[in-house]
Scaffold this active site. Structure first.
Site, PDB file in Angstrom:
ATOM      1  N   CYS A   2      32.405  60.844   9.599  1.00 45.91           N
ATOM      2  CA  CYS A   2      32.507  62.098   9.179  1.00 45.91           C
ATOM      3  C   CYS A   2      32.454  62.965   9.442  1.00 45.91           C
ATOM      4  O   CYS A   2      30.975  63.161   9.670  1.00 45.91           O
ATOM      5  CB  CYS A   2      33.635  61.847   7.543  1.00 45.91           C
ATOM      6  SG  CYS A   2      34.102  60.804   7.452  1.00 45.91           S
ATOM      7  N   ARG A  27      32.303  63.236  17.544  1.00 44.82           N
ATOM      8  CA  ARG A  27      31.578  62.383  16.855  1.00 44.82           C
ATOM      9  C   ARG A  27      33.129  61.384  16.635  1.00 44.82           C
ATOM     10  O   ARG A  27      32.502  60.050  15.830  1.00 44.82           O
ATOM     11  CB  ARG A  27      31.488  62.987  15.194  1.00 44.82           C
ATOM     12  CG  ARG A  27      30.470  63.961  15.099  1.00 44.82           C
ATOM     13  CD  ARG A  27      30.031  64.834  13.690  1.00 44.82           C
ATOM     14  NE  ARG A  27      29.090  63.681  12.881  1.00 44.82           N
ATOM     15  CZ  ARG A  27      27.993  63.558  12.481  1.00 44.82           C
ATOM     16  NH1 ARG A  27      27.408  64.036  13.490  1.00 44.82           N
ATOM     17  NH2 ARG A  27      28.037  62.228  11.595  1.00 44.82           N
ATOM     18  N   TRP A  74      36.748  60.091  10.042  1.00 41.56           N
ATOM     19  CA  TRP A  74      36.821  58.426   9.924  1.00 41.56           C
ATOM     20  C   TRP A  74      37.133  57.589   9.782  1.00 41.56           C
ATOM     21  O   TRP A  74      36.624  57.133   8.670  1.00 41.56           O
ATOM     22  CB  TRP A  74      35.614  58.718  10.989  1.00 41.56           C
ATOM     23  CG  TRP A  74      35.020  57.139  11.620  1.00 41.56           C
ATOM     24  CD1 TRP A  74      35.999  57.284  13.351  1.00 41.56           C
ATOM     25  CD2 TRP A  74      34.713  55.896  11.721  1.00 41.56           C
ATOM     26  NE1 TRP A  74      36.349  55.647  14.074  1.00 41.56           N
ATOM     27  CE2 TRP A  74      35.227  55.373  12.801  1.00 41.56           C
ATOM     28  CE3 TRP A  74      34.309  55.747  10.527  1.00 41.56           C
ATOM     29  CZ2 TRP A  74      34.873  53.650  12.825  1.00 41.56           C
ATOM     30  CZ3 TRP A  74      34.229  54.010  11.062  1.00 41.56           C
ATOM     31  CH2 TRP A  74      34.499  53.292  11.638  1.00 41.56           C
ATOM     32  N   ASN A  98      31.041  61.998   3.588  1.00 38.91           N
ATOM     33  CA  ASN A  98      30.703  61.219   4.278  1.00 38.91           C
ATOM     34  C   ASN A  98      30.089  59.821   3.236  1.00 38.91           C
ATOM     35  O   ASN A  98      29.229  60.045   3.233  1.00 38.91           O
ATOM     36  CB  ASN A  98      29.776  61.871   5.239  1.00 38.91           C
ATOM     37  CG  ASN A  98      29.682  61.041   6.685  1.00 38.91           C
ATOM     38  OD1 ASN A  98      30.662  59.979   6.500  1.00 38.91           O
ATOM     39  ND2 ASN A  98      29.082  61.349   7.547  1.00 38.91           N
ATOM     40  N   GLY A  99      30.917  58.532   4.084  1.00 29.20           N
ATOM     41  CA  GLY A  99      30.136  57.284   3.445  1.00 29.20           C
ATOM     42  C   GLY A  99      30.988  56.782   3.090  1.00 29.20           C
ATOM     43  O   GLY A  99      31.988  56.346   2.811  1.00 29.20           O
ATOM     44  N   GLU A 482      24.725  46.870  29.900  1.00 27.66           N
ATOM     45  CA  GLU A 482      25.534  48.404  29.527  1.00 27.66           C
ATOM     46  C   GLU A 482      26.304  48.969  30.554  1.00 27.66           C
ATOM     47  O   GLU A 482      27.817  49.372  30.001  1.00 27.66           O
ATOM     48  CB  GLU A 482      24.007  48.889  29.738  1.00 27.66           C
ATOM     49  CG  GLU A 482      25.029  49.895  29.420  1.00 27.66           C
ATOM     50  CD  GLU A 482      24.971  51.097  28.691  1.00 27.66           C
ATOM     51  OE1 GLU A 482      25.352  50.229  27.411  1.00 27.66           O
ATOM     52  OE2 GLU A 482      25.199  52.450  28.385  1.00 27.66           O
ATOM     53  N   LYS A 486      30.423  50.211  28.477  1.00 28.17           N
ATOM     54  CA  LYS A 486      30.685  50.751  29.020  1.00 28.17           C
ATOM     55  C   LYS A 486      31.880  50.738  29.665  1.00 28.17           C
ATOM     56  O   LYS A 486      32.867  51.600  28.768  1.00 28.17           O
ATOM     57  CB  LYS A 486      29.801  52.301  30.620  1.00 28.17           C
ATOM     58  CG  LYS A 486      29.046  52.413  30.836  1.00 28.17           C
ATOM     59  CD  LYS A 486      29.050  53.743  29.357  1.00 28.17           C
ATOM     60  CE  LYS A 486      28.661  53.672  28.009  1.00 28.17           C
ATOM     61  NZ  LYS A 486      27.248  53.689  27.160  1.00 28.17           N
ATOM     62  N   GLU A 489      34.495  50.386  25.898  1.00 25.32           N
ATOM     63  CA  GLU A 489      34.190  51.519  25.301  1.00 25.32           C
ATOM     64  C   GLU A 489      35.562  52.616  25.849  1.00 25.32           C
ATOM     65  O   GLU A 489      35.829  52.702  25.012  1.00 25.32           O
ATOM     66  CB  GLU A 489      33.416  52.395  25.609  1.00 25.32           C
ATOM     67  CG  GLU A 489      32.337  51.622  24.354  1.00 25.32           C
ATOM     68  CD  GLU A 489      30.084  53.401  24.719  1.00 25.32           C
ATOM     69  OE1 GLU A 489      30.090  53.206  23.658  1.00 25.32           O
ATOM     70  OE2 GLU A 489      30.134  53.268  25.818  1.00 25.32           O
ATOM     71  N   HIS A 505      26.781  28.048  33.671  1.00 25.49           N
ATOM     72  CA  HIS A 505      26.193  27.413  31.951  1.00 25.49           C
ATOM     73  C   HIS A 505      27.173  27.188  31.128  1.00 25.49           C
ATOM     74  O   HIS A 505      27.964  27.652  29.510  1.00 25.49           O
ATOM     75  CB  HIS A 505      24.757  27.773  31.217  1.00 25.49           C
ATOM     76  CG  HIS A 505      24.235  26.964  32.232  1.00 25.49           C
ATOM     77  ND1 HIS A 505      23.776  26.119  31.726  1.00 25.49           N
ATOM     78  CD2 HIS A 505      22.897  28.002  32.415  1.00 25.49           C
ATOM     79  CE1 HIS A 505      22.204  25.769  32.658  1.00 25.49           C
ATOM     80  NE2 HIS A 505      22.213  27.156  32.846  1.00 25.49           N
ATOM     81  N   LYS A 604      30.688  59.123  17.573  1.00 25.82           N
ATOM     82  CA  LYS A 604      29.378  59.270  18.394  1.00 25.82           C
ATOM     83  C   LYS A 604      28.449  58.893  17.715  1.00 25.82           C
ATOM     84  O   LYS A 604      27.295  58.201  18.576  1.00 25.82           O
ATOM     85  CB  LYS A 604      29.140  60.139  18.701  1.00 25.82           C
ATOM     86  CG  LYS A 604      27.977  60.539  19.836  1.00 25.82           C
ATOM     87  CD  LYS A 604      28.189  60.454  20.951  1.00 25.82           C
ATOM     88  CE  LYS A 604      26.667  60.116  21.477  1.00 25.82           C
ATOM     89  NZ  LYS A 604      26.321  59.609  22.816  1.00 25.82           N
TER      90      LYS A 604
HETATM   91  C1  F6R Z   1      27.599  53.485  23.328  1.00 24.43           C
HETATM   92  C2  F6R Z   1      26.835  54.238  22.570  1.00 24.43           C
HETATM   93  C3  F6R Z   1      27.249  53.270  21.492  1.00 24.43           C
HETATM   94  C4  F6R Z   1      25.334  53.672  20.536  1.00 24.43           C
HETATM   95  C5  F6R Z   1      25.100  52.980  19.180  1.00 24.43           C
HETATM   96  C6  F6R Z   1      23.462  53.409  18.647  1.00 24.43           C
HETATM   97  O1  F6R Z   1      28.390  54.257  24.259  1.00 24.43           O
HETATM   98  O2  F6R Z   1      26.950  55.452  22.104  1.00 24.43           O
HETATM   99  O3  F6R Z   1      27.287  51.937  21.687  1.00 24.43           O
HETATM  100  O4  F6R Z   1      24.008  53.558  21.172  1.00 24.43           O
HETATM  101  O5  F6R Z   1      26.042  53.620  18.494  1.00 24.43           O
HETATM  102  O6  F6R Z   1      23.326  55.216  19.027  1.00 24.43           O
HETATM  103  P1  F6R Z   1      22.648  55.861  17.884  1.00 24.43           P
HETATM  104  O7  F6R Z   1      21.611  55.388  20.896  1.00 24.43           O
HETATM  105  O8  F6R Z   1      23.003  57.248  18.714  1.00 24.43           O
HETATM  106  O9  F6R Z   1      21.799  54.776  17.469  1.00 24.43           O
END
Ligand code: F6R
Length: 609
Positions: A2, A27, A74, A98-99, A482, A486, A489, A505, A604
């Site tokens: 949020c 976000r 959110w 928020n929360g 990673e 990516k 996502e 395995h 985000k």
């Molecule tokens: C993936 C991504 C998330 C963040 C994760 C941790 O592209 O952005 O997996 O890496 O939510 O976020 P931070 O680094 O802000 O603690």
């Protein structure tokens, strides 16, 4: 998660709040709303979906009051629809939240029992009911908020406004972020500085358990019991321009191409050229504290966890310190055994990730030294850690992390070299050679970015596959993880990351012509083993997309697409391999018409558990 924005001032709350919410769109959210003074009443307008839908509803409405609050939601409790969108208004009170309120069920039951009409499925509306109760027996919004707080359990922040006090905004933080921007003739309260920096760079961050009450443009701070606090502003050095697309189609694309600059800025303050060496400045850890470390424990989530995994290989090889890496949400509940000489490193782009913050607090309670690797100065993880290392990536707006990932890997490399020098586990020649390798990284990343055309061609070819297996060994294995993250996502296609040696395995059963294999295979000490694994996949009809060292004709012959990176040292390979995996996902997502910067369901900054 949020987003919250509140405003008092001369510009007109509608414009400032909508502009602020737009800056928080990155976000992740699913509905929006505002409560703004119109004459003497607080007018509430809400909408499911994107901000544009709310703007449509606001068209033609002129608000005549000085203040208002806004929200991007959110969903946690209740589906994303208009009824569940914030603000929630009860009596003269409007609230954004928020929360999560943990004692939500018992409050709801109590309100229903006494006959209150509950209009939404949210925990947030219940706060407005309780605050309205408190207001009836209080002098004003501040006193009512102080009385409300003991009745709520959970990690949450609120911003509230009262129809009878148009010059007042009150906010409380317990867990999720809240920042107060102090302009000359205006005040903005928001959950993220991105909504504030266009108006002022003078801000005060609320800590947990703190309340702010603004009257016109003056702000007073209080503890949870209403006792005044003296808090000093800090000046931000981020500009609004840094958070704009600057001619790129997407923030993610811009941020991928910003990596040479981000890496240069992260590196330069800490390297010396004569002799070539690394001396990390302002770390907050003395040489004797560094010599005393018996173990390193890294905690992080998502992409930051992948960066931390790379550093396990590096810390153990360069410093000889045993190193563990945990996903923060697992770490905090597994009763970790930690001795007093363990250094805890929390890695986080946003500095606000709830699980990473909770893991950090757990370690602090046990008396351990903590160090934050953060991209957002003054964020909660940064403020609560003993030591600090800033990734200088600049604001990251695309939900899929890119430039923060490589900046985190580089930062951890620099730390390992710094520790290795101080502890004597590296000699001067080794330090010189590794430092020279790192100095070359920004320009080698530029070379990779110049191959974008080939990465795009390969990506467009990938749309036909039904699944993706990313493989890597050693220091490049976390880059395989990673790569898979990516892709998932932003394309919504299924992908898995595996250590190449694990293939036999289990996952080799997946290999068939519709499963694309993306193999990290730079020419390092594990190269031959990697090539054997690639041969095994080929023998079973698996199409290979390889990421390897330039002019590697052997690998090229085995591959459907060979994506080349410059010849580089061991430390550099994960940084260079990251570029093709980012661009492959980006171009495939664009080809599939996905919302690259705001992928579905994602936020985000994950400020709830
Ligand atoms: C993936 C991504 C998330 C963040 C994760 C941790 O592209 O952005 O997996 O890496 O939510 O976020 P931070 O680094 O802000 O603690």
């Amino acid at each position: 998660m949020c987003g919250i924005v509140g405003y008092w001032g001369p510009v007109g709350p509608k414009k400032v709040i909508i502009d602020g919410l737009r800056r928080l769109e990155y976000r992740g959210y699913d509905s929006t709303g505002v409560a703004i003074f119109n004459q003497k009443t607080l007018q509430v307008l809400r909408s499911p979906g994107k901000l544009a839908a709310l703007e449509e509803r606001l068209k033609g409405i002129e608000f005549s009051g000085p203040s208002g609050i806004g929200h991007t939601r959110w969903a946690t409790h209740g589906v994303p629809n208009e009824r569940n969108a914030h603000p929630h208004k009860v009596g003269p009170i409007a609230i954004v939240h928020n929360g999560i309120i943990e004692n939500y069920a018992e409050i709801r039951e109590m309100l229903i029992r006494r006959g209150d009409k509950i209009n939404s499925d949210t925990d947030s509306e219940l706060i407005a009911h309780l605050l309205n109760d408190e207001l009836k027996s209080s002098k004003g919004l501040l006193e009512a908020t102080v009385k409300l707080i003991p009745k709520l359990k959970g990690a949450y922040s609120i911003l509230v406004i009262n129809e009878n006090e148009p010059d007042t905004l009150v906010a409380f933080k317990s867990g999720t972020p809240m920042v107060v921007g102090l302009g000359e003739k205006e005040v903005i309260i928001a959950s993220d500085v991105q909504a504030i920096i266009e108006h002022t760079k003078r801000v005060i961050y609320l800590d947990d358990g703190e309340i702010v009450c603004t009257q016109k443009n003056s702000a007073k701070f209080y503890d949870i019991h209403g006792k005044p606090l003296d808090k000093k502003p800090v000046t931000l050095n981020w500009s609004t321009q840094m958070a704009e697309k600057q001619g790129f189609d997407h923030f993610m694309q811009k941020e991928i191409f910003e990596q040479p600059r981000a890496l240069r800025q992260t590196l330069e303050p800490h390297v010396t050229l004569n002799p070539y060496s690394v001396n990390v400045k302002d770390l907050g850890l003395s040489e004797s504290e560094i010599k005393d470390i018996s173990r390193i424990q890294l905690i992080a989530c998502g992409t930051s966890w992948h960066a931390a995994l790379v550093s396990k290989y590096v810390f153990e090889r360069l410093t000889k310190i045993p190193t563990d890496v945990d996903i923060a949400s697992e770490f905090r509940y597994r009763d970790p055994i930690l001795d007093k000489k363990t250094l805890v490193i929390a890695v986080s782009q946003s500095g606000e990730t709830a699980d990473t913050l909770a893991g950090l607090r757990l370690c602090k309670q046990q008396g351990l030294k903590t160090l934050a690797i953060c991209n957002v100065p003054h964020s909660s993880i940064d403020r609560e850690s003993h030591g600090h290392f800033y990734t200088q990536a600049g604001p990251e707006i695309g939900v899929a992390s890119t430039k923060a990932f490589t900046a985190q890997i580089l930062s951890l490399h620099l730390l390992a070299l710094h520790f290795g020098r101080i502890r004597g586990s590296l000699n001067a020649d080794q330090i010189s050679s590794y430092t020279q390798d790192l100095i070359k990284v920004p320009s080698q990343v530029e070379v990779c970015l110049n191959h974008d055309k080939w990465f795009k061609e390969a990506a467009e070819d990938l749309a036909k596959y039904k699944g993706f297996l990313y493989l890597g060994r050693g220091i490049c294995f976390p880059v395989a993880l990673e790569g898979a993250l990516k892709l998932k996502e932003i394309t919504y296609l299924h992908a898995e990351g595996y250590p190449s040696g694990e293939l036999k395995h289990g996952p080799i059963a997946l290999v068939e012509p519709t499963m694309a294999i993306i193999a990290m295979c730079p020419q390092d000490d594990l190269y031959e083993k990697n090539v054997s694994n690639i041969e095994e996949v080929r023998a079973r009809g698996g199409p290979i997309i390889s990421i390897g060292t330039e002019n590697d004709h052997t690998l090229e012959k085995l591959s459907l697409h060979f994506l080349s990176i410059p010849k580089a040292g061991w430390l550099t390979n994960p940084l260079l391999s990251a570029i093709p995996i980012q661009l492959l996902s980006y171009h495939l997502a664009v080809a599939l018409g996905r919302d690259v910067d705001q992928p579905r369901n994602l936020a985000k900054s994950v400020t709830v558990e």
